[in-house]
Design a protein around this motif. Sequence first.
Motif, PDB file in Angstrom:
ATOM      1  N   VAL A  10      70.242  27.288 -15.066  1.00 43.45           N
ATOM      2  CA  VAL A  10      69.227  26.253 -15.267  1.00 43.45           C
ATOM      3  C   VAL A  10      67.931  26.697 -14.593  1.00 43.45           C
ATOM      4  CG1 VAL A  10      68.583  23.844 -14.882  1.00 43.45           C
ATOM      5  CG2 VAL A  10      70.975  24.441 -15.319  1.00 43.45           C
ATOM      6  N   LEU A  11      66.846  26.700 -15.355  1.00 42.60           N
ATOM      7  CA  LEU A  11      65.527  27.031 -14.830  1.00 42.60           C
ATOM      8  C   LEU A  11      64.747  25.736 -14.641  1.00 42.60           C
ATOM      9  CD1 LEU A  11      63.125  29.830 -16.018  1.00 42.60           C
ATOM     10  CD2 LEU A  11      62.289  27.527 -15.639  1.00 42.60           C
ATOM     11  N   GLN A  12      64.212  25.537 -13.439  1.00 42.75           N
ATOM     12  CA  GLN A  12      63.410  24.353 -13.144  1.00 42.75           C
ATOM     13  C   GLN A  12      61.960  24.755 -12.883  1.00 42.75           C
ATOM     14  OE1 GLN A  12      63.078  22.504  -9.191  1.00 42.75           O
ATOM     15  NE2 GLN A  12      64.043  20.673 -10.067  1.00 42.75           N
ATOM     16  N   GLY A  24      61.423  18.537 -29.268  1.00 39.95           N
ATOM     17  CA  GLY A  24      62.866  18.613 -29.143  1.00 39.95           C
ATOM     18  C   GLY A  24      63.534  17.266 -29.037  1.00 39.95           C
ATOM     19  N   HIS A  25      64.819  17.312 -28.700  1.00 45.44           N
ATOM     20  CA  HIS A  25      65.703  16.142 -28.756  1.00 45.44           C
ATOM     21  C   HIS A  25      65.214  14.998 -27.873  1.00 45.44           C
ATOM     22  CE1 HIS A  25      69.383  13.790 -28.848  1.00 45.44           C
ATOM     23  NE2 HIS A  25      69.424  13.822 -27.537  1.00 45.44           N
ATOM     24  N   ASP A  26      64.827  15.290 -26.639  1.00 46.79           N
ATOM     25  CA  ASP A  26      64.368  14.229 -25.741  1.00 46.79           C
ATOM     26  C   ASP A  26      62.868  14.355 -25.512  1.00 46.79           C
ATOM     27  OD1 ASP A  26      64.368  16.494 -24.190  1.00 46.79           O
ATOM     28  OD2 ASP A  26      65.238  15.558 -22.414  1.00 46.79           O
ATOM     29  N   GLY A  27      62.143  14.657 -26.585  1.00 48.82           N
ATOM     30  CA  GLY A  27      60.720  14.939 -26.478  1.00 48.82           C
ATOM     31  C   GLY A  27      59.856  13.701 -26.347  1.00 48.82           C
ATOM     32  N   GLY A  28      58.530  13.942 -26.363  1.00 45.36           N
ATOM     33  CA  GLY A  28      57.561  12.880 -26.186  1.00 45.36           C
ATOM     34  C   GLY A  28      56.876  12.991 -24.841  1.00 45.36           C
ATOM     35  N   TYR A  29      56.078  11.974 -24.525  1.00 46.55           N
ATOM     36  CA  TYR A  29      55.350  11.932 -23.257  1.00 46.55           C
ATOM     37  C   TYR A  29      56.215  11.289 -22.177  1.00 46.55           C
ATOM     38  CZ  TYR A  29      50.962  12.921 -25.761  1.00 46.55           C
ATOM     39  OH  TYR A  29      49.975  13.487 -26.510  1.00 46.55           O
ATOM     40  N   ARG A  30      56.134  11.834 -20.968  1.00 44.26           N
ATOM     41  CA  ARG A  30      56.779  11.212 -19.816  1.00 44.26           C
ATOM     42  C   ARG A  30      56.209  11.793 -18.535  1.00 44.26           C
ATOM     43  NH1 ARG A  30      62.970  13.258 -20.128  1.00 44.26           N
ATOM     44  NH2 ARG A  30      63.174  11.838 -18.352  1.00 44.26           N
ATOM     45  N   THR A  31      56.357  11.056 -17.452  1.00 43.88           N
ATOM     46  CA  THR A  31      55.969  11.540 -16.133  1.00 43.88           C
ATOM     47  C   THR A  31      57.233  11.829 -15.340  1.00 43.88           C
ATOM     48  OG1 THR A  31      53.911  10.267 -16.147  1.00 43.88           O
ATOM     49  CG2 THR A  31      54.724  11.003 -14.008  1.00 43.88           C
ATOM     50  N   ALA A  32      57.335  13.042 -14.793  1.00 48.03           N
ATOM     51  CA  ALA A  32      58.519  13.457 -14.041  1.00 48.03           C
ATOM     52  C   ALA A  32      58.120  14.590 -13.103  1.00 48.03           C
ATOM     53  CB  ALA A  32      59.640  13.907 -14.985  1.00 48.03           C
ATOM     54  N   ASP A  33      58.979  14.845 -12.124  1.00 48.33           N
ATOM     55  CA  ASP A  33      58.683  15.877 -11.130  1.00 48.33           C
ATOM     56  C   ASP A  33      59.042  17.283 -11.598  1.00 48.33           C
ATOM     57  OD1 ASP A  33      57.809  13.904  -9.417  1.00 48.33           O
ATOM     58  OD2 ASP A  33      59.682  13.811  -8.272  1.00 48.33           O
ATOM     59  N   ALA A  34      59.743  17.401 -12.724  1.00 48.57           N
ATOM     60  CA  ALA A  34      60.204  18.724 -13.141  1.00 48.57           C
ATOM     61  C   ALA A  34      60.510  18.753 -14.628  1.00 48.57           C
ATOM     62  CB  ALA A  34      61.449  19.137 -12.348  1.00 48.57           C
ATOM     63  N   ALA A  35      60.523  19.971 -15.178  1.00 46.66           N
ATOM     64  CA  ALA A  35      61.009  20.234 -16.530  1.00 46.66           C
ATOM     65  C   ALA A  35      61.989  21.399 -16.437  1.00 46.66           C
ATOM     66  CB  ALA A  35      59.867  20.560 -17.482  1.00 46.66           C
ATOM     67  N   TYR A  36      62.870  21.521 -17.451  1.00 45.60           N
ATOM     68  CA  TYR A  36      63.986  22.460 -17.352  1.00 45.60           C
ATOM     69  C   TYR A  36      64.189  23.247 -18.647  1.00 45.60           C
ATOM     70  CZ  TYR A  36      65.154  19.436 -13.403  1.00 45.60           C
ATOM     71  OH  TYR A  36      65.108  18.717 -12.237  1.00 45.60           O
ATOM     72  N   ASN A  37      64.782  24.436 -18.480  1.00 42.40           N
ATOM     73  CA  ASN A  37      65.285  25.243 -19.588  1.00 42.40           C
ATOM     74  C   ASN A  37      66.707  25.630 -19.229  1.00 42.40           C
ATOM     75  OD1 ASN A  37      65.345  26.683 -21.973  1.00 42.40           O
ATOM     76  ND2 ASN A  37      64.122  28.396 -21.225  1.00 42.40           N
ATOM     77  N   LEU A  69      65.021  21.669 -22.165  1.00 41.17           N
ATOM     78  CA  LEU A  69      65.250  22.470 -23.356  1.00 41.17           C
ATOM     79  C   LEU A  69      66.568  23.222 -23.223  1.00 41.17           C
ATOM     80  CD1 LEU A  69      61.663  23.989 -23.824  1.00 41.17           C
ATOM     81  CD2 LEU A  69      62.583  21.832 -24.724  1.00 41.17           C
ATOM     82  N   LEU A  70      67.154  23.593 -24.353  1.00 41.99           N
ATOM     83  CA  LEU A  70      68.380  24.377 -24.384  1.00 41.99           C
ATOM     84  C   LEU A  70      68.127  25.706 -25.077  1.00 41.99           C
ATOM     85  CD1 LEU A  70      70.948  21.631 -25.496  1.00 41.99           C
ATOM     86  CD2 LEU A  70      70.398  22.350 -23.161  1.00 41.99           C
ATOM     87  N   THR A  71      68.784  26.753 -24.594  1.00 38.98           N
ATOM     88  CA  THR A  71      68.617  28.073 -25.187  1.00 38.98           C
ATOM     89  C   THR A  71      69.913  28.846 -25.125  1.00 38.98           C
ATOM     90  OG1 THR A  71      67.414  30.180 -25.055  1.00 38.98           O
ATOM     91  CG2 THR A  71      67.799  29.030 -22.981  1.00 38.98           C
ATOM     92  N   GLY A  72      70.132  29.735 -26.098  1.00 33.66           N
ATOM     93  CA  GLY A  72      71.252  30.650 -26.063  1.00 33.66           C
ATOM     94  C   GLY A  72      70.936  31.924 -25.299  1.00 33.66           C
ATOM     95  N   VAL A  73      69.715  32.047 -24.788  1.00 32.43           N
ATOM     96  CA  VAL A  73      69.280  33.237 -24.051  1.00 32.43           C
ATOM     97  C   VAL A  73      69.672  33.109 -22.588  1.00 32.43           C
ATOM     98  CG1 VAL A  73      67.298  34.630 -23.352  1.00 32.43           C
ATOM     99  CG2 VAL A  73      67.364  33.603 -25.643  1.00 32.43           C
ATOM    100  N   ASP A  74      70.313  34.144 -22.033  1.00 34.00           N
ATOM    101  CA  ASP A  74      70.645  34.136 -20.615  1.00 34.00           C
ATOM    102  C   ASP A  74      69.357  34.120 -19.799  1.00 34.00           C
ATOM    103  OD1 ASP A  74      71.304  35.488 -17.911  1.00 34.00           O
ATOM    104  OD2 ASP A  74      73.278  35.092 -18.768  1.00 34.00           O
ATOM    105  N   LEU A  75      69.347  33.364 -18.705  1.00 34.42           N
ATOM    106  CA  LEU A  75      68.116  33.208 -17.933  1.00 34.42           C
ATOM    107  C   LEU A  75      67.752  34.442 -17.113  1.00 34.42           C
ATOM    108  CD1 LEU A  75      68.201  29.474 -16.834  1.00 34.42           C
ATOM    109  CD2 LEU A  75      67.029  30.545 -18.751  1.00 34.42           C
ATOM    110  N   THR A  76      68.609  35.471 -17.112  1.00 34.21           N
ATOM    111  CA  THR A  76      68.169  36.743 -16.547  1.00 34.21           C
ATOM    112  C   THR A  76      67.041  37.337 -17.378  1.00 34.21           C
ATOM    113  OG1 THR A  76      69.862  37.945 -17.796  1.00 34.21           O
ATOM    114  CG2 THR A  76      70.419  37.266 -15.550  1.00 34.21           C
ATOM    115  N   ALA A  90      58.990  31.631 -20.212  1.00 31.76           N
ATOM    116  CA  ALA A  90      59.464  31.870 -21.575  1.00 31.76           C
ATOM    117  C   ALA A  90      60.867  32.442 -21.578  1.00 31.76           C
ATOM    118  CB  ALA A  90      58.524  32.833 -22.301  1.00 31.76           C
ATOM    119  N   THR A  91      61.664  32.017 -22.572  1.00 32.40           N
ATOM    120  CA  THR A  91      62.886  32.707 -22.949  1.00 32.40           C
ATOM    121  C   THR A  91      62.810  32.948 -24.448  1.00 32.40           C
ATOM    122  OG1 THR A  91      64.036  30.561 -23.142  1.00 32.40           O
ATOM    123  CG2 THR A  91      64.389  31.826 -21.126  1.00 32.40           C
ATOM    124  N   ALA A  92      63.254  34.127 -24.877  1.00 35.68           N
ATOM    125  CA  ALA A  92      63.046  34.501 -26.281  1.00 35.68           C
ATOM    126  C   ALA A  92      64.276  35.182 -26.856  1.00 35.68           C
ATOM    127  CB  ALA A  92      61.840  35.431 -26.399  1.00 35.68           C
ATOM    128  N   GLY A  93      64.829  34.563 -27.903  1.00 33.52           N
ATOM    129  CA  GLY A  93      65.876  35.168 -28.708  1.00 33.52           C
ATOM    130  C   GLY A  93      65.531  34.954 -30.175  1.00 33.52           C
TER     131      GLY A  93
END
Length: 232
Positions: A10-12, A24-37, A69-76, A90-93
């Motif tokens: 998990v990338l924060q 994406g699935h839970d998209g739109g505007y929001r206020t939060a302390d973090a976003a994730y991949n 967000l969700l990805t099939g790319v390993d976070l390495t 960025a993660t790219a596959g």
Amino acid sequence: MFATTVESGVLQAHRPDTRWLATGHDGGYRTADAAYNVSVPEGFDRTDLDAYRTERREHAGFTTAGPTLLTGVDLTHARGARAGPVTVLATAGVSNPAALPMAPTGEPSAPGEDPAPPGTVNLLVGTTRALSDGALATLLSTAVEAKTATLVAETGFTGTTSDAVVVGCDPTGQRAAFAGSATPVGAATRACVREALRASLDARYADRTRPGSVADAEYGVRTERTADVFQP
């Protein structure tokens, strides 16, 4: 700037009280302390995506909710870039590229196809400038345009079937009225997207072959249908 941490797949990207806009699935505007991949395992078939996102964040020790967000790319293979007031991750596959031919055959899309696996190009974009909701939407457009230009140059594809982007700004930062390509925020975003995305592609395909065409890709699709043109 936005603090970045990777734990348990998990990338924060963290900055308190950030104003986010996500596709994406839970998209739109929001206020939060973090976003994730979040990197998902091969053969991923969960459909309860909200619960899955929460499980993975909490397992990684991140208790703060935020756009994910969700990805099939390993976070390495995740890569980041910074320029001026902008940070991009960025993660790219590209196992599932999507092509838009300019001479389509007019054939309808085949019904009932299984969804492509999450090869996916994901971007997390953050700026320390304060943007209105409209300018934040412009920043999203600027990031997508830069992603498309980079992918066309690097792969010949405009994107994949499951690309997603999250953009965020600091509401307490120095105000920027605009975020288009010619603005300081927009220009920095374009440069960061290009550098982070190219670096992630290089990492992801350091020991494997990038597909050279949609036909070469395992899950490539082409938009062959046509549309009726009219004058309003």
